[in-house]
Write a protein that holds these residues in place. Sequence first.
Motif, PDB file in Angstrom:
ATOM      1  N   HIS A  51      51.551  39.426  38.460  1.00  0.00           N
ATOM      2  CA  HIS A  51      50.226  39.770  37.947  1.00  0.00           C
ATOM      3  C   HIS A  51      50.010  39.017  36.635  1.00  0.00           C
ATOM      4  O   HIS A  51      50.965  38.550  35.996  1.00  0.00           O
ATOM      5  N   ASP A  52      48.741  38.872  36.282  1.00  0.00           N
ATOM      6  CA  ASP A  52      48.361  38.173  35.040  1.00  0.00           C
ATOM      7  C   ASP A  52      48.900  36.748  34.981  1.00  0.00           C
ATOM      8  O   ASP A  52      49.361  36.286  33.935  1.00  0.00           O
ATOM      9  N   GLN A 285      54.250  46.797  37.459  1.00  0.00           N
ATOM     10  CA  GLN A 285      53.059  47.543  37.053  1.00  0.00           C
ATOM     11  C   GLN A 285      52.621  48.401  38.235  1.00  0.00           C
ATOM     12  O   GLN A 285      52.965  48.101  39.386  1.00  0.00           O
ATOM     13  N   LEU A 288      47.336  48.711  42.298  1.00  0.00           N
ATOM     14  CA  LEU A 288      45.910  48.822  41.984  1.00  0.00           C
ATOM     15  C   LEU A 288      45.257  49.854  42.908  1.00  0.00           C
ATOM     16  O   LEU A 288      45.607  49.952  44.078  1.00  0.00           O
ATOM     17  N   ALA A 291      39.627  52.490  41.595  1.00  0.00           N
ATOM     18  CA  ALA A 291      38.955  52.319  40.291  1.00  0.00           C
ATOM     19  C   ALA A 291      38.923  50.858  39.860  1.00  0.00           C
ATOM     20  O   ALA A 291      37.912  50.373  39.337  1.00  0.00           O
ATOM     21  N   GLN A 292      40.025  50.130  40.077  1.00  0.00           N
ATOM     22  CA  GLN A 292      40.085  48.717  39.655  1.00  0.00           C
ATOM     23  C   GLN A 292      39.413  47.788  40.671  1.00  0.00           C
ATOM     24  O   GLN A 292      39.054  46.666  40.340  1.00  0.00           O
ATOM     25  N   LEU A 293      39.259  48.254  41.913  1.00  0.00           N
ATOM     26  CA  LEU A 293      38.843  47.352  42.982  1.00  0.00           C
ATOM     27  C   LEU A 293      37.400  47.546  43.429  1.00  0.00           C
ATOM     28  O   LEU A 293      36.894  46.770  44.227  1.00  0.00           O
ATOM     29  N   MET A 431      45.410  39.880  39.795  1.00  0.00           N
ATOM     30  CA  MET A 431      45.275  41.205  39.174  1.00  0.00           C
ATOM     31  C   MET A 431      46.548  42.030  39.357  1.00  0.00           C
ATOM     32  O   MET A 431      46.923  42.835  38.506  1.00  0.00           O
ATOM     33  N   MET A 442      41.303  38.130  41.212  1.00  0.00           N
ATOM     34  CA  MET A 442      39.975  38.282  40.621  1.00  0.00           C
ATOM     35  C   MET A 442      39.349  36.899  40.666  1.00  0.00           C
ATOM     36  O   MET A 442      39.891  35.946  40.104  1.00  0.00           O
ATOM     37  N   PRO A 453      37.088  41.464  43.212  1.00  0.00           N
ATOM     38  CA  PRO A 453      38.458  41.601  43.711  1.00  0.00           C
ATOM     39  C   PRO A 453      38.537  41.125  45.168  1.00  0.00           C
ATOM     40  O   PRO A 453      37.726  41.522  45.995  1.00  0.00           O
TER      41      PRO A 453
END
Length: 475
Positions: A51-52, A285, A288, A291-293, A431, A442, A453
Amino acid sequence: MECKVIPFQTAAERDKTDADKAEALLSKAMEGFHKKLVVLDDDPTGVQTVHDVSVYTDWEEESIRKGFEEKENMFFILTNSRSFSVEETTRVHLDIAARVAKVARELGQDFMIISRGDSTLRGHYPLETQLLADGLTKNEGAVVDGEIICPFFPEGGRYTMDNIHYVKEQDNLVPAGMTEFAKDKTFGYKSSDLTEYVEEKTAGKYKKEDCITISLEELNALDIQGIKAKLISAKDMAKIIVNAVSYADLKVFCTALVLAMKEGKHYMARTAAAFTKVMGRILDQPLLGKAQLEGATKNGGIVLIGSHVKKTTDQLNCLKELDGQVDFMEFQVNTVFEENGLEKEVERTVKAAEEKILSGRTVVIYTSRQLLAPENMTPEEKLQISVKISNAVTSIIGKLQVKPKFIIAKGGITSSDVGTKALHVKKARVMGQVKKGIPVWMTGEESKFPGMPYIIFPGNVGEVSTLKEIVEELI
């Protein structure tokens, strides 16, 4: 050791490496290690564990330079070469090797190339890594001493023990050579023992007995010096087989690898996604959630299913339990054998899908499961047909005039083409994952649907119910 089906619990029973000690060893080894990790992804599922980080969907010099200039120590280039012919993958990999070497030289930045391949051993191997090694030698003058082969990927149920690579199926571990993946029409193979796989795939150029193998026992014992000595003995692209049943095993190996590289040795890697997570120092982490998607739109979502492997078909059949809550449309692949058949099929599908999405309904478009190909077709011709079908299926997303609230693409080639050809993503940010081994991009500002997403669901990952669970959460 004989290749046979074994209980899944065997992997847990052989998980004996001290995780805390392995992490401490790797953290210490990484001090002062500044190689940029350039990951070439042969389909877009290689970001299954990270991620990131950035994914670039082309390999122009400008994109490679941007990747090198990022503060993160790792970036991905999506080649999607699993859908390429031998000629195309040859040209692309020689280009990439030359450009990476040039940019690195100009920026004074050391690097390591990781060829992220399939955890079930399909793809253009050993062609790709050999081309890269030849290209780096030509453009850099650096000879690659060894090639790390590590298809371990626990998120997808892939484990390597006693040099045999296993694939989890229900409660068993099946030797890879006995799975449906080994029967792949384009990239099939027979060997589950990775030393024999190397000999098979290199047509005897590299003998099984010449492979350097790193055993679970050496990893359990935290034998860093012994493993490092083996790595340092490698020369002329020697094949280095890594056994692993846990991330701790991989951390021990990577500790020895980093120390060997600090002493000036050069390696390339052909690995699954777990290796990039460890070398890139990506922390865990949470998965997902909705809420994030969830986008702002009241439109429905779209699920596109192109993969034909049995696992995908089983997941599709399970998803059909949501019939009534979502709408199913079958895309007829055999229209490929009719004049303008695919174009008409795309037109029909897009029109029907748009109406549903606008009304707030989620649509599942799936390819009919059986291609009635003539018996005398060559593997290359079959690949060309599947690419044609994939292009048609992909174009459904490209032709959409309404923005869905989410997109899920199922299958490696399908999801790559949706990202690059239909959504026109040039650079995406990973993400994270929606389920183990199922990454989410993303989309960038330049894309067809910016800031959206995009869920990339590999054909060979997940339990039977996983696709249904994701769709259920998002509708």
